[in-house]
Scaffold this active site. Structure first.
Site, PDB file in Angstrom:
ATOM      1  N   SER A   1     -51.839 -59.565  31.831  1.00 43.72           N
ATOM      2  CA  SER A   1     -52.659 -60.230  32.843  1.00 43.72           C
ATOM      3  C   SER A   1     -52.357 -59.684  34.232  1.00 43.72           C
ATOM      4  O   SER A   1     -51.226 -59.275  34.513  1.00 43.72           O
ATOM      5  CB  SER A   1     -52.375 -61.739  32.852  1.00 43.72           C
ATOM      6  N   PRO A   2     -53.362 -59.696  35.107  1.00 37.41           N
ATOM      7  CA  PRO A   2     -53.095 -59.341  36.511  1.00 37.41           C
ATOM      8  C   PRO A   2     -52.169 -60.376  37.132  1.00 37.41           C
ATOM      9  O   PRO A   2     -52.477 -61.572  37.127  1.00 37.41           O
ATOM     10  CB  PRO A   2     -54.489 -59.361  37.156  1.00 37.41           C
TER      11      PRO A   2
ATOM     12  N   CYS B   1     -49.843 -61.095  40.604  1.00 34.34           N
ATOM     13  CA  CYS B   1     -49.489 -60.686  41.963  1.00 34.34           C
ATOM     14  C   CYS B   1     -47.989 -60.394  42.057  1.00 34.34           C
ATOM     15  O   CYS B   1     -47.162 -61.159  41.560  1.00 34.34           O
ATOM     16  CB  CYS B   1     -49.860 -61.776  42.952  1.00 34.34           C
TER      17      CYS B   1
ATOM     18  N   ALA C   1     -54.516 -59.001  41.180  1.00 33.22           N
ATOM     19  CA  ALA C   1     -55.650 -59.280  42.056  1.00 33.22           C
ATOM     20  C   ALA C   1     -55.589 -58.353  43.258  1.00 33.22           C
ATOM     21  O   ALA C   1     -54.666 -58.416  44.066  1.00 33.22           O
ATOM     22  CB  ALA C   1     -55.618 -60.734  42.499  1.00 33.22           C
TER      23      ALA C   1
ATOM     24  N   GLN D   1     -58.273 -55.838  38.658  1.00 37.67           N
ATOM     25  CA  GLN D   1     -58.958 -57.090  38.974  1.00 37.67           C
ATOM     26  C   GLN D   1     -59.280 -57.092  40.472  1.00 37.67           C
ATOM     27  O   GLN D   1     -58.371 -57.076  41.302  1.00 37.67           O
ATOM     28  CB  GLN D   1     -58.076 -58.295  38.636  1.00 37.67           C
TER      29      GLN D   1
ATOM     30  N   TYR E   1     -60.125 -69.127  44.031  1.00 39.76           N
ATOM     31  CA  TYR E   1     -60.397 -68.093  45.021  1.00 39.76           C
ATOM     32  C   TYR E   1     -61.896 -68.034  45.295  1.00 39.76           C
ATOM     33  O   TYR E   1     -62.666 -68.834  44.771  1.00 39.76           O
ATOM     34  CB  TYR E   1     -59.797 -66.763  44.557  1.00 39.76           C
TER      35      TYR E   1
ATOM     36  N   ARG F   1     -63.093 -62.932  35.023  1.00 33.99           N
ATOM     37  CA  ARG F   1     -62.148 -64.033  34.789  1.00 33.99           C
ATOM     38  C   ARG F   1     -62.709 -65.296  35.437  1.00 33.99           C
ATOM     39  O   ARG F   1     -63.102 -65.290  36.608  1.00 33.99           O
ATOM     40  CB  ARG F   1     -60.759 -63.734  35.365  1.00 33.99           C
TER      41      ARG F   1
ATOM     42  N   LEU G   1     -49.627 -69.972  28.366  1.00 31.62           N
ATOM     43  CA  LEU G   1     -48.477 -70.392  27.566  1.00 31.62           C
ATOM     44  C   LEU G   1     -48.562 -69.857  26.138  1.00 31.62           C
ATOM     45  O   LEU G   1     -48.290 -70.556  25.157  1.00 31.62           O
ATOM     46  CB  LEU G   1     -48.337 -71.919  27.568  1.00 31.62           C
TER      47      LEU G   1
ATOM     48  N   ARG H   1     -46.488 -64.501  32.248  1.00 28.75           N
ATOM     49  CA  ARG H   1     -45.055 -64.716  32.460  1.00 28.75           C
ATOM     50  C   ARG H   1     -44.202 -64.230  31.298  1.00 28.75           C
ATOM     51  O   ARG H   1     -43.081 -63.759  31.511  1.00 28.75           O
ATOM     52  CB  ARG H   1     -44.789 -66.194  32.767  1.00 28.75           C
TER      53      ARG H   1
END
Length: 355
Positions: free
Chosen positions: A23-24, A26, A58, A100, A181, A229, A300, A323
């Protein structure tokens, strides 16, 4: 039995070697939007670690669209070169580099998480934020409501950033319309109180998303995959919901989007999320089943068997790890061993492979 998690996924001209995507995320480590060696190591290590698709964090389409001063950006040509370098390395590891593109809207001008994640004022290097309506994410913040000129600038910025993404060598594009966002702010009635053609009805609230999509498509090659997304629900009364997400996904599919990356939340600070393993997977499953579009599952998902079950039961087509991939950059190699699947290791690491 062969593993679906380690089966290839063909989308248009691109073959992703397995269903593991990063996943993107930051990193808050750029300088004036420029990538550096941190990004090379962060993204590159996940490519050597066996993931099939590596999506860059992002990436702001304008300086004012950054979440923080440390965000990556593609608002000028000089920012392309380092990303080309990173993407060449990722491709060299038989992985696919994705990007992204994003605009943070009213959640821009914030400090990095380890600095508190608080709004930065102009006296401390912050900048003026924009939004569909003059409603802050927190009570003490008031963004500027975008006028028609401001809206056209955002659309133009996405278009220019898409052109630069092609030059940088990205092979998958994702438009960020989630997590509170800017594009999500237009979609959610909790942050969009406009009375013009960009507010009110469902059709009006998704107009900005569709205009950005059209602008990006004018630059992005038709043969390369295009993702969006979304936050499937705001987890708040009166907000954007899963029914609207299904409706939007149908429209996006008709307009040429290949995959919906299904997340949730982020629109308002008073959201009430029912956290737990796979908590967002049912949204991806419903969108996939009711629209026929490919979906990506997130949230998760931490174990190989868990990811395998999501795919074998037809709930999604791709699993994105965030994560868990920070905890273990070698997810692809680790999960292959757990699922008794033989995969190619980088030749430099092959002598450590457990056979």
């Amino acid at each position: 039995m062969s593993s679906i998690l380690f089966s290839p996924l063909q989308i248009k001209s691109i073959t992703i070697k397995n269903r593991i995507a990063i996943s993107p995320m930051c990193q808050y480590s750029a300088i004036n939007g420029f990538a550096n060696d941190w990004h090379l190591v962060h993204l590159g290590s996940r490519a050597t670690g066996g993931a099939g698709l590596i999506i860059q964090e992002a990436t702001a389409v304008s300086a004012e669209g950054r979440i923080s001063p440390g965000d990556l950006g593609l608002w000028k040509d000089e920012q392309i070169e380092k990303m080309q370098h990173i993407n060449r390395f990722i491709i060299g590891q038989n992985a696919v580099p994705g990007i992204q593109l994003a605009h943070a809207g009213r959640k821009a001008s914030s400090s990095a998480p380890w600095e508190g994640g608080k709004k930065i004022d102009s006296a401390h290097g912050g900048w003026e934020t924009v939004a569909p309506s003059a409603i802050g994410f927190h009570d003490n913040e008031t963004p500027v409501a975008l006028d028609k000129t401001g809206i056209q600038k955002v659309i133009s910025d996405f278009k220019s950033a898409a052109r630069r993404s092609v030059e940088a060598g990205f092979q998958v594009m994702e438009i960020h319309a989630a997590h509170g966002y800017l594009l999500h702010e237009f979609m959610s009635p909790l942050s969009n109180l406009r009375t013009d053609e960009y507010g009110g009805s469902f059709e009006n609230r998704i107009r900005m998303m569709l205009e950005v999509l059209e602008a990006v498509q004018s630059e992005w090659p038709k043969e390369l995959p295009l993702f969006v997304r979304i936050s499937a629900t705001d987890w708040a009364d009166g907000g954007w919901n899963i029914d609207e997400s299904v409706q939007l996904s149908k429209i996006l599919k008709e307009k040429g989007v290949d995959l919906i990356d299904v997340s949730s939340g982020g629109a308002v600070p008073y959201q009430k999320i029912a956290l737990g393993p796979n908590y967002q997977v049912p949204f991806a499953e419903r969108i996939k089943k009711e629209t026929g579009i490919l979906t990506g599952a997130v949230g998760l998902i931490t174990e190989a068997a868990q990811a395998e079950e999501i795919l074998t039961s037809g709930k999604a087509d791709l699993v994105l790890f965030a994560r868990e991939s920070l905890r273990n950059p070698n997810l692809g190699l680790t999960f292959a061993k757990e699922l008794d699947t033989d995969v190619q290791w980088p030749k430099q690491y092959d002598r450590a492979k457990i056979r």
